[in-house]
Design an enzyme around this catalytic site. Structure first.
Site, PDB file in Angstrom:
ATOM      1  N   HIS A 204      -8.496  -1.965  11.054  1.00 56.64           N
ATOM      2  CA  HIS A 204      -8.555  -1.737   9.599  1.00 56.64           C
ATOM      3  C   HIS A 204      -9.931  -1.190   9.201  1.00 56.64           C
ATOM      4  O   HIS A 204     -10.031  -0.286   8.373  1.00 56.64           O
ATOM      5  CB  HIS A 204      -8.348  -3.053   8.839  1.00 56.64           C
TER       6      HIS A 204
ATOM      7  N   GLU B  28     -10.988  -4.801  13.474  1.00 56.35           N
ATOM      8  CA  GLU B  28     -11.708  -3.532  13.682  1.00 56.35           C
ATOM      9  C   GLU B  28     -10.829  -2.307  13.410  1.00 56.35           C
ATOM     10  O   GLU B  28     -11.355  -1.264  13.018  1.00 56.35           O
ATOM     11  CB  GLU B  28     -12.252  -3.463  15.108  1.00 56.35           C
TER      12      GLU B  28
ATOM     13  N   TYR C 166      -6.092  -9.877   6.647  1.00 57.31           N
ATOM     14  CA  TYR C 166      -6.496 -10.478   7.922  1.00 57.31           C
ATOM     15  C   TYR C 166      -7.084  -9.361   8.791  1.00 57.31           C
ATOM     16  O   TYR C 166      -6.617  -9.058   9.891  1.00 57.31           O
ATOM     17  CB  TYR C 166      -5.339 -11.197   8.623  1.00 57.31           C
ATOM     18  N   LEU C 167      -8.134  -8.770   8.243  1.00 64.12           N
ATOM     19  CA  LEU C 167      -8.643  -7.497   8.750  1.00 64.12           C
ATOM     20  C   LEU C 167      -9.291  -7.624  10.121  1.00 64.12           C
ATOM     21  O   LEU C 167      -9.909  -8.636  10.443  1.00 64.12           O
ATOM     22  CB  LEU C 167      -9.658  -6.925   7.751  1.00 64.12           C
TER      23      LEU C 167
ATOM     24  N   GLN D 172       5.526   4.577  10.448  1.00 61.47           N
ATOM     25  CA  GLN D 172       5.126   4.397   9.048  1.00 61.47           C
ATOM     26  C   GLN D 172       4.349   5.618   8.561  1.00 61.47           C
ATOM     27  O   GLN D 172       4.581   6.123   7.455  1.00 61.47           O
ATOM     28  CB  GLN D 172       4.265   3.138   8.949  1.00 61.47           C
TER      29      GLN D 172
HETATM   30  P1  AMP Z   1      -1.407  -3.754   8.367  1.00 57.47           P
HETATM   31  O1  AMP Z   1      -2.415  -4.618   7.712  1.00 57.47           O
HETATM   32  O2  AMP Z   1      -1.004  -4.208   9.720  1.00 57.47           O
HETATM   33  O3  AMP Z   1      -0.254  -3.413   7.457  1.00 57.47           O
HETATM   34  O4  AMP Z   1      -2.136  -2.366   8.636  1.00 57.47           O
HETATM   35  C1  AMP Z   1      -2.789  -1.667   7.606  1.00 57.47           C
HETATM   36  C2  AMP Z   1      -3.193  -0.291   8.108  1.00 57.47           C
HETATM   37  O5  AMP Z   1      -4.056  -0.452   9.239  1.00 57.47           O
HETATM   38  C3  AMP Z   1      -2.000   0.533   8.597  1.00 57.47           C
HETATM   39  O6  AMP Z   1      -2.199   1.886   8.227  1.00 57.47           O
HETATM   40  C4  AMP Z   1      -2.059   0.353  10.085  1.00 57.47           C
HETATM   41  O7  AMP Z   1      -1.490   1.426  10.803  1.00 57.47           O
HETATM   42  C5  AMP Z   1      -3.551   0.300  10.326  1.00 57.47           C
HETATM   43  N1  AMP Z   1      -3.854  -0.371  11.597  1.00 57.47           N
HETATM   44  C6  AMP Z   1      -3.498  -1.623  11.977  1.00 57.47           C
HETATM   45  N2  AMP Z   1      -3.917  -1.861  13.245  1.00 57.47           N
HETATM   46  C7  AMP Z   1      -4.534  -0.733  13.660  1.00 57.47           C
HETATM   47  C8  AMP Z   1      -5.164  -0.348  14.877  1.00 57.47           C
HETATM   48  N3  AMP Z   1      -5.244  -1.164  15.932  1.00 57.47           N
HETATM   49  N4  AMP Z   1      -5.697   0.896  14.945  1.00 57.47           N
HETATM   50  C9  AMP Z   1      -5.609   1.750  13.898  1.00 57.47           C
HETATM   51  N5  AMP Z   1      -5.031   1.442  12.726  1.00 57.47           N
HETATM   52  C10 AMP Z   1      -4.498   0.225  12.605  1.00 57.47           C
END
Ligand code: AMP
Length: 287
Positions: A38, A36, A33-34, A154
């Site tokens: 990601h 900006e 559910y990407l 994390q």
């Molecule tokens: P998730 O899909 O939420 O597990 O996130 C996957 C990766 O994207 C992880 O390394 C998160 O820290 C990173 N991520 C999610 N949201 C953001 C954001 N707003 N800014 C930077 N990195 C993000």
């Protein structure tokens, strides 16, 4: 040509072929559910290595029994298109039943840094995170992986895992990507009603206030904690899970800010749990 692989054996075959060719692989693990945030990680990965693998896997092992695993948003077709546009080469999207088949019995425990912050309010969460990340590293075999500072704990835990288990993978942190008004991007922002979306700004405002106080010379972590919690509480419709000032390396609470410090928040806005953080500058702060 963009590739989508679902089967673990196929992915391993592809990873071995890339290794044999000597192609450097950068890896971006996600739950899909990407947004900006990601995509910024994927673009960074593409700058650093010629081949970029993005995994999309909503990992059941990192959700508690009463959490949002079932309703976590999913849209693999849109995600694949966005990965391609951002410069990713391959999406690995395995099935949960293949990652955790019947009889699955091995988990990775990171002892200390998992105790604090989200680890305290989400028991077992980082055990699930460390386990899936190590499994994905073994399947994808990247030489570099990019993680967001949005999930700061994390990132610290994964850096420790790589160090402790002697993995040859460079872990790169990427700054938090925000909406124009400051709200940290998150797949969970989709859950927010319009009124909650307005209230959700209190996390960013609280961090800004903490940073402002520190900039004015405040070094008492308790005062900064209280100032942040107050901003969130007075917003209404919110519950503070934690409003913390911690050592950026050990993640332990600090009383007096001497070097750097991490301001870290977890807040329930309605039913939705949001996190955000800000690193106060100082020689002790690692990025
Ligand atoms: P998730 O899909 O939420 O597990 O996130 C996957 C990766 O994207 C992880 O390394 C998160 O820290 C990173 N991520 C999610 N949201 C953001 C954001 N707003 N800014 C930077 N990195 C993000």
């Amino acid at each position: 040509m963009f590739e989508l692989i679902r089967d673990i054996k196929d992915m391993k075959r592809r990873s071995s072929a890339l290794r044999d060719e000597g192609t450097g692989v950068a890896f971006v693990p996600t739950m899909g559910y990407l947004h900006e945030g990601h995509l910024a990680l994927i673009r960074k990965a593409a700058e650093l290595r010629p081949f970029v693998v993005v995994s999309i896997f909503v990992n059941p092992a990192q959700f508690g029994p009463s959490e949002d695993f079932e309703r976590y948003p999913r849209d693999i077709e849109r995600d694949c298109r966005l990965v391609g546009e951002a410069g990713g080469d391959l999406v690995f999207a395995p099935a949960a039943a293949d990652i955790y088949p019947n009889g699955y019995d091995t988990y990775v425990e990171v002892e200390n840094r998992s105790r604090y912050l989200c680890g305290a309010s989400r028991p077992g969460h980082f055990r699930g995170v460390a386990t899936i990340v190590l499994k994905l590293f073994n399947i994808v075999r990247p030489d570099l992986a990019v993680f967001g500072e949005k999930d700061y704990q994390q990132l610290v835990i994964i850096k420790g895992l790589v160090r402790d288990l002697d993995l040859d993978i460079d872990i790169i942190g990427h700054p938090i990507v925000r909406e124009a008004d400051g709200l940290a991007m998150s797949s969970r922002n989709k859950y927010l009603s319009p009124a909650e979306r307005v209230r959700a700004l209190c996390l960013y405002n609280a961090l800004q206030e903490g940073s402002r106080l520190h900039g004015e010379g405040e070094r008492d972590a308790g005062r900064i904690r209280r100032a942040m919690a107050e901003i969130i509480e007075k917003t209404g419709g919110t519950v503070v899970d934690y409003a913390s000032v911690v050592d950026p390396d050990t993640l332990e609470d600090i009383e007096t800010i001497r070097d750097g410090a991490l301001l870290a928040l977890a807040v329930r806005v309605g039913e939705t749990r949001l996190i955000d953080n800000l690193l106060l500058p100082g020689p002790g702060a690692t990025r």
